[in-house]
Structures are given as C-alpha cells and as structure tokens.
Design a protein around this motif. Structure first.
Motif: not given
Length: 188
Positions: A13-14, A20-28, A115-120, A122-126
């Motif tokens: 699920x790399x 990664x930038x889109x995902x981690x931008x929401x991190x605290x 919902x916005x990013x199919x790659x993310x 699919x990562x979650x699904x895997x």
C-alpha cells in the motif's frame, strides 16, 4: 516522522509523495507518557493515531480481567475500533506501554481523504485488510496450535515485543497464563 514515513512508503500500500503530503498535512504531533490511555472503553475518541515512537496495547476488560488483543508499535496506527468503524464509543482500551510520540488525525478528516484521494483510500483498505488477516490467522492459531507453537511464532515474528512489553500482557495476548509463559521461556 521517520518511522511513519517508512511505513507509508513500503509494502503493498505504498503511497506516493503527493499522497503522503496530503495525509500528513492533517497530522498533529502529540507526546504522551508511559501508561497513558489514548482510548478508554465507553469514551468517544475521534482520532486515529500514527505511532512514530513507542508501543501500545489494545485490550478489553472482562470480569475484571484485562485481555490484550493487539500491540501497535513504530510505523503502525491505533484507534478505538468501534469509533473508527461505527462512530460509537470505544469498547476497548488503548494504553501506551512506553512514552510515545504520535501523530493524530481526526477520523472524519481521514474519511474525507478516503473520499477525495483514491490512492489514500486504497492504502487504508490494504492496511485494514492486512490487520484483519493477522487477526484471522491469530484466531486460527488459538484454535489449532499449542501454547508452545503460539509462543515460538510470536518470538520469531516479533522478538522485540518480549524486550518491551510486560510478560503478563504477552501471556494474555497468547491466551495463556503467565506461569505457562514463564515455563515456555525457561524451555520447560
């Protein structure tokens, strides 16, 4: 964020750098001490936690006994399953077994990313498929393998757990008593 990035860029699920930038931008970023509870049964904690440093255990309490069912460590994620999957208060507890550095993301935000990013998505699904497979194989192991076989498999697959986790928690995870675990460790 080295351990998290390593996890996000490896395996089936790399993620790409843009995902990664889109995902981690929401991190605290969060730091908590050993024994802190990220999730307590009956509470609604609407976050998913990515572990940069440290280890956690997920457990249930039944008839006053704590039953450990999962360990999460560097590069893994952890959360209250009922909150994540059903938007309900947790039925399990997630406790830190070491001081931890974590990155949290609101579950609603993560679902928006799915919902916005199919790659993310699919990562979650895997990663959830892999976790389900691990739980399924563990269930089969508890049904058909001896205590010794379960202990040896865990020792082979996760030797670091034995150096980092209280033996009582490991015994509970393996479905054996602490006395049995001590005998297995002594080679008896």
């Amino acid at each position: 964020m080295e351990n998290i990035l390593r996890s996000l860029t490896s395996g089936p699920a790399a993620l790409s750098l843009s995902a990664i930038t889109e995902l981690t931008s929401a991190f605290t970023r969060r730091e908590y001490p050993k024994r802190y509870h990220l999730v307590r049964s009956g509470q609604y904690i609407p976050f998913c936690f990515f572990i940069e440093k440290g280890i956690t255990r997920s457990y249930f309490v039944r008839d006053g006994r704590e039953i450990t069912h999962w360990f999460s460590k560097e590069g893994d994620i952890t959360f209250g399953m009922d909150t994540f999957y059903h938007n309900e208060p947790a039925t399990e507890n997630v406790q830190l077994l070491e001081p931890c550095v974590l990155y949290s993301i609101p579950i609603d935000t993560l679902n928006e990313l799915y919902n916005r990013n199919i790659e993310i998505a699919n990562w979650g699904r895997v990663i959830h498929q892999e976790a389900y497979r691990t739980m399924h194989l563990r269930h089969i192991s508890r049904l058909y393998e001896s205590a010794r076989e379960r202990y040896e498999k865990m020792l082979e697959e996760h030797p670091d757990i034995f150096a980092r986790v209280n033996l009582g928690y490991i015994a509970s995870y393996l479905g054996i008593s602490q006395v049995t675990l001590s005998k297995l460790r002594a080679g008896k």
